[in-house]
Scaffold this motif. Structure first.
Motif, PDB file in Angstrom:
ATOM      1  N   ALA A  32       0.924  -1.316   0.052  1.00  0.00           N
ATOM      2  CA  ALA A  32      -0.119   0.064  -0.032  1.00  0.00           C
ATOM      3  C   ALA A  32       0.977   1.375  -0.051  1.00  0.00           C
ATOM      4  O   ALA A  32       0.424   2.157  -0.737  1.00  0.00           O
ATOM      5  CB  ALA A  32      -1.133  -0.075   1.257  1.00  0.00           C
ATOM      6  N   THR A  33       2.007   1.300   0.748  1.00  0.00           N
ATOM      7  CA  THR A  33       2.942   2.446   0.693  1.00  0.00           C
ATOM      8  C   THR A  33       3.500   2.641  -0.711  1.00  0.00           C
ATOM      9  O   THR A  33       3.847   3.636  -0.940  1.00  0.00           O
ATOM     10  CB  THR A  33       3.763   2.021   1.932  1.00  0.00           C
ATOM     11  OG1 THR A  33       3.294   1.689   3.057  1.00  0.00           O
ATOM     12  CG2 THR A  33       4.662   3.156   2.099  1.00  0.00           C
ATOM     13  N   SER A  34       4.122   1.328  -1.174  1.00  0.00           N
ATOM     14  CA  SER A  34       4.438   1.467  -2.692  1.00  0.00           C
ATOM     15  C   SER A  34       3.433   2.291  -3.538  1.00  0.00           C
ATOM     16  O   SER A  34       3.947   2.896  -4.151  1.00  0.00           O
ATOM     17  CB  SER A  34       4.910   0.099  -3.057  1.00  0.00           C
ATOM     18  OG  SER A  34       5.724  -0.707  -2.131  1.00  0.00           O
ATOM     19  N   VAL A  35       2.284   1.740  -3.359  1.00  0.00           N
ATOM     20  CA  VAL A  35       1.242   2.209  -4.287  1.00  0.00           C
ATOM     21  C   VAL A  35       1.334   3.799  -4.135  1.00  0.00           C
ATOM     22  O   VAL A  35       1.078   4.648  -4.938  1.00  0.00           O
ATOM     23  CB  VAL A  35      -0.125   1.752  -3.943  1.00  0.00           C
ATOM     24  CG1 VAL A  35      -1.435   2.401  -4.760  1.00  0.00           C
ATOM     25  CG2 VAL A  35      -0.077   0.077  -4.486  1.00  0.00           C
ATOM     26  N   GLU A  36       1.055   4.218  -2.886  1.00  0.00           N
ATOM     27  CA  GLU A  36       1.139   5.403  -2.458  1.00  0.00           C
ATOM     28  C   GLU A  36       2.194   6.225  -3.164  1.00  0.00           C
ATOM     29  O   GLU A  36       2.153   7.410  -3.622  1.00  0.00           O
ATOM     30  CB  GLU A  36       0.963   5.946  -1.124  1.00  0.00           C
ATOM     31  CG  GLU A  36       0.642   7.335  -0.828  1.00  0.00           C
ATOM     32  CD  GLU A  36      -0.500   7.969  -1.431  1.00  0.00           C
ATOM     33  OE1 GLU A  36      -0.728   9.279  -1.316  1.00  0.00           O
ATOM     34  OE2 GLU A  36      -1.437   7.240  -1.908  1.00  0.00           O
TER      35      GLU A  36
END
Length: 338
Positions: free
Chosen positions: A84-88
């Motif tokens: 999720a952090t990668s996506v953000e």
């Protein structure tokens, strides 16, 4: 100024992303901690620029989708937080690059990073965030998740180049425009949704369902943004109403209005878009032409169709609070103009 058509009349009670926010609240607090940690650097300019955009008030919809998509299949590790952090970070990097390409001055009411620190710094910090995103993907240890997100990064870059090639080109067809936003916007929504079931080791059918949901939600989301630019509210849009027009962007409402117009009206569009004659008077005429030819209504109609496909994609899956929240996200995106 009287330059926009109100889309407020007859609004029903809006759908909300609050069910999604509530379900992912704990995990999002971990994502936010990881964002602050991974955006750090001994190079002072990097966290300064990254935090300028990260703290600008976006909804963080994409990482919440990743978290919920993992939760709905019972995932209990911490890989979904890293993904999720990668996506953000991928999304943030795209915004930094977009603002340079589009020569944008404002984002969500704040000066863009390029206006404060310059184009070179904005591009390079965007690249740094992409690098950090890929490091976290590798940490998760899922080759399939890495493949999905790295493919999305490549597709997004292709979409940027496609958009650049089509810039100010009023001969762009609807199919060509949809191909651009499928790459630029829908690809990341699709990847964000798909990696959740992937790390939860679900079936191929379940992974495909979330992939389809994300892709069609992304298309609907972008088309609603296109409509809002000519008749919405800045708080819904994250930028000033009319910015697309002033920047000469050829979006679907412009494409439909141009193709349906008279020769004189098409000359107006060429002057406004191709020759940058896009003052307030021109914006007012543009909105009037869109109303005359139903361009905004048809853009919203296209968005609703994609929203229905996103909803249908989840239909075979078992009922969970996360599924219900993801379905409400579709309604929320459309309800910004309904």
């Amino acid at each position: 100024m009287g330059v926009v058509v109100s889309l407020e009349e007859g609004k029903k009670e809006r759908a909300s992303i609050m069910p999604l926010v509530d379900l992912t609240r704990h995990d999002m607090s971990r994502v936010n901690e990881l964002i602050l940690s991974k955006a750090g650097s001994n190079v002072e300019l990097i966290p300064e620029i990254a935090n300028h955009l990260i703290s600008s008030g976006g909804k963080r919809l994409r990482p919440m989708i990743t978290l919920a998509a993992a939760q709905m299949f019972g995932y209990d590790g911490d890989g979904h937080v890293k993904l999720a952090t990668s996506v953000e970070f991928m999304h943030t990097a795209t915004l930094l690059h977009d603002d340079v390409v589009d020569e944008s001055g404002l984002r969500r009411g704040k000066a863009t990073a390029r206006m404060i620190w310059g184009n070179q710094a904005s591009v390079l910090v965007g690249d740094y965030l992409l690098g950090q995103a890929f490091r976290m993907m590798v940490d998760v240890g899922s080759l399939k998740a890495l493949d999905i997100l790295s493919t999305a990064a490549s597709v997004i870059a292709e979409g940027e180049v496609m958009q650049l090639s089509a810039a100010k080109n009023l001969e762009t067809t609807e199919d060509e425009y949809l191909a651009v936003i499928k790459a630029k916007t829908a690809a990341l929504f699709s990847a964000a949704a798909e990696v959740g079931p992937v790390i939860a080791n679900t079936s191929r059918a379940e992974q495909a369902a979330l992939r389809s949901y994300g892709a069609n939600l992304g298309l609907a989301f972008q088309l609603i943004d296109d409509a809002l630019d000519y008749g919405g509210d800045a708080k819904d849009l994250g930028k000033n109403v009319g910015d697309d027009f002033r920047e000469g962007k050829v979006t679907l409402p412009v494409i439909l209005s141009y193709r349906r117009g008279t020769p004189d009206e098409r000359r107006f569009w060429k002057q406004a878009i191709e020759e940058n004659r896009s003052d307030d008077a021109a914006l007012e005429r543009a909105v009037g032409l869109m109303a005359r030819y139903g361009a905004i209504a048809d853009t919203i109609g296209r968005a609703r169709q994609f929203g229905e496909i996103a909803t249908d994609a989840l239909a075979p899956l078992k009922e969970t609070p996360q599924k219900a929240a993801l379905l409400e996200v579709v309604e929320f995106c459309i309800s910004r103009v309904s």
